[in-house]
Design a protein around this motif. Structure first.
Motif, PDB file in Angstrom:
ATOM      1  N   ILE A 134       0.839  -1.202   0.000  1.00  0.00           N
ATOM      2  CA  ILE A 134       0.000   0.000   0.000  1.00  0.00           C
ATOM      3  C   ILE A 134       0.875   1.254   0.000  1.00  0.00           C
ATOM      4  O   ILE A 134       0.631   2.206  -0.753  1.00  0.00           O
ATOM      5  CB  ILE A 134      -0.943   0.003   1.224  1.00  0.00           C
ATOM      6  CG1 ILE A 134      -1.942  -1.144   1.114  1.00  0.00           C
ATOM      7  CG2 ILE A 134      -1.682   1.342   1.339  1.00  0.00           C
ATOM      8  CD1 ILE A 134      -2.688  -1.444   2.408  1.00  0.00           C
ATOM      9  N   GLN A 185      -3.797  -0.666  -5.362  1.00  0.00           N
ATOM     10  CA  GLN A 185      -3.711  -1.009  -3.947  1.00  0.00           C
ATOM     11  C   GLN A 185      -5.079  -1.019  -3.251  1.00  0.00           C
ATOM     12  O   GLN A 185      -5.189  -1.365  -2.076  1.00  0.00           O
ATOM     13  CB  GLN A 185      -2.756  -0.053  -3.220  1.00  0.00           C
ATOM     14  CG  GLN A 185      -3.060   1.427  -3.339  1.00  0.00           C
ATOM     15  CD  GLN A 185      -4.101   1.907  -2.365  1.00  0.00           C
ATOM     16  OE1 GLN A 185      -4.180   1.427  -1.253  1.00  0.00           O
ATOM     17  NE2 GLN A 185      -4.907   2.861  -2.786  1.00  0.00           N
ATOM     18  N   SER A 245      -5.926  -2.648   0.316  1.00  0.00           N
ATOM     19  CA  SER A 245      -6.302  -1.769   1.425  1.00  0.00           C
ATOM     20  C   SER A 245      -7.558  -2.264   2.126  1.00  0.00           C
ATOM     21  O   SER A 245      -7.651  -2.253   3.356  1.00  0.00           O
ATOM     22  CB  SER A 245      -6.538  -0.338   0.932  1.00  0.00           C
ATOM     23  OG  SER A 245      -5.353   0.240   0.475  1.00  0.00           O
ATOM     24  N   TYR A 253       0.927   5.278   7.796  1.00  0.00           N
ATOM     25  CA  TYR A 253       1.072   3.838   7.529  1.00  0.00           C
ATOM     26  C   TYR A 253       2.408   3.331   8.071  1.00  0.00           C
ATOM     27  O   TYR A 253       2.511   2.210   8.584  1.00  0.00           O
ATOM     28  CB  TYR A 253       0.984   3.555   6.024  1.00  0.00           C
ATOM     29  CG  TYR A 253      -0.407   3.221   5.551  1.00  0.00           C
ATOM     30  CD1 TYR A 253      -0.910   1.930   5.641  1.00  0.00           C
ATOM     31  CD2 TYR A 253      -1.229   4.204   5.004  1.00  0.00           C
ATOM     32  CE1 TYR A 253      -2.180   1.623   5.210  1.00  0.00           C
ATOM     33  CE2 TYR A 253      -2.517   3.907   4.564  1.00  0.00           C
ATOM     34  CZ  TYR A 253      -2.987   2.604   4.673  1.00  0.00           C
ATOM     35  OH  TYR A 253      -4.245   2.304   4.248  1.00  0.00           O
TER      36      TYR A 253
END
Length: 398
Positions: free
Chosen positions: A289, A326, A330, A392
């Motif tokens: 991601i 992604q 996700s 993240y």
């Protein structure tokens, strides 16, 4: 033995819900909203507010319209939403007054709330009543079919606008709602209507939301994912039609060709998720991601050097590819950390977070496009994505 596309009895039960996707061939309004509003003299700031209003009214009326679906049935709610939206789209033709349009778009958000959750609930109830084993496959196939149809809607939109001008986007889009209404009249409903009090629904929502917020706030991963999701959605609103369309128009991109752009975006959006599993390999969901989002954001920064619409369009499509690739990862990663009993509520919370981010960001993006220019708004979209990536990086899965 070759695997069948549809399970036993699936088409017999769900054919209207699959066929209804054909109405999206004529959903050409979203492609040409911004060029039309520019043609009648609206500023990008006004457009940002106009496009944000439906999300706001949809959030505000989700509970009351949900109660109507419980009282009178999912089918009634969905069909009412389709009818209202069709008439509202056509009514845009009657005036170019900004406050008139603001009212119409606010009502569109309410009409959408009639069908947004009720449509899925209608199908789920029906499949369960038939004891069918094709619930998951239905949603997956519906998304694929709809994406495929939307590719062709861009081509149809281009042909119509090229020959008749932008004015026809409203009645044609209204027609798409009426087609969906007629097809879904044949949909079977298996639902026991029950008496529901709106006040009780609101209390229940408060309790569910409080529980979900508490769980997400104290969870070492979900908290970062929700905040990062808000930032990503906020940044994404800066890279929508409100910035791309005036920017491409400034590079002499013709209005009718935005339909081709729409088709290309949906084609990329359909292909990219199919490659995610292959490209992810052993890197893990979080790292994948981060990498894909970072590459997509960096490509947006290249718009600074764009002097032709062909180069700008290439930047747009490549960035869409990396952001879309992604998306399934996700979704899987987010639900990995949610207990089953809170999955629906926290999933709804995530949707509300995204909607709120877009509602706040769109007017700001419109204002900035008016003041500093659409090019820099697109660049800002790439820059604003970076804090989400940093969040993240702070996730400690173990």
């Amino acid at each position: 033995m070759k695997k069948e596309i549809f399970a036993e009895r699936e088409l017999e039960v769900l054919w209207p819900f699959y066929l209804e996707n054909i109405s999206y061939l004529f959903t050409i309004g979203p492609i040409f909203f911004v060029p039309y509003f520019i043609s009648i003299g609206l500023s990008l700031t006004q457009m940002g507010i106009l496009l944000a209003v439906p999300s706001l009214t949809m959030l505000l009326f989700e509970i009351p319209t949900g109660a109507i679906a419980d009282l009178y049935g999912r089918k009634f709610s969905v069909l009412l939403g389709y009818l209202l939206e069709g008439f509202l789209l056509i009514s845009v033709l009657f005036s170019s007054s900004y406050y008139y349009l603001l009212t119409i778009f606010a009502l569109m958000g309410i009409s959408t709330s009639f069908s947004s959750g009720s449509g899925d609930a209608w199908v789920v109830d029906l499949i369960k009543s038939k004891k069918g084993k094709f619930l998951h496959n239905y949603f997956m196939k519906r998304r694929s079919i709809r994406s495929f149809v939307l590719i062709f809607s861009g081509i149809i939109g281009t042909l119509i606008v090229k020959k008749f001008g932008l004015i026809l986007i409203w009645p044609i889009s209204g027609l798409s709602c009426f087609i969906g209404f007629i097809i879904l009249l044949f949909g079977e409903e298996k639902y026991a209507k029950r008496k529901v009090k709106i006040s009780k629904s609101i209390r229940g929502l408060k309790i569910q939301t409080k529980t979900s917020l508490s769980y997400a706030k104290n969870h070492p991963v979900l908290f970062y994912l929700l905040v990062a999701g808000f930032i990503m959605a906020f940044a994404g609103a800066f890279s929508t039609g409100i910035s791309w369309i005036p920017f491409l128009q400034g590079l002499n991109f013709p209005d009718y060709a935005f339909g081709y752009m729409w088709s290309a975006i949906w084609l990329v959006s359909a292909i990219a998720p199919l490659l995610s599993k292959k490209l992810m390999k052993d890197s893990g969901e979080r790292n994948f991601i981060i990498k894909m989002t970072l590459i997509g954001a960096l490509f947006l920064l290249l718009i600074y050097f764009a002097t032709t619409w062909a180069f700008a369009l290439g930047v747009l499509l490549v960035s869409v590819f990396f952001f879309e690739i992604q998306t399934p990862v996700s979704n899987i990663y987010f639900h990995k950390f949610i207990p089953d009993k809170l999955r629906a509520t926290i999933g709804s919370l995530e949707s509300m977070v995204f909607s709120l981010a877009g509602t706040i960001a769109l007017p700001i993006a419109g204002y900035l496009a008016d003041t500093i220019g659409a090019r820099y708004v697109i660049i800002l979209s790439g820059i604003l994505t970076i804090p989400g990536i940093l969040l993240y990086l702070k996730i400690k899965e173990k």
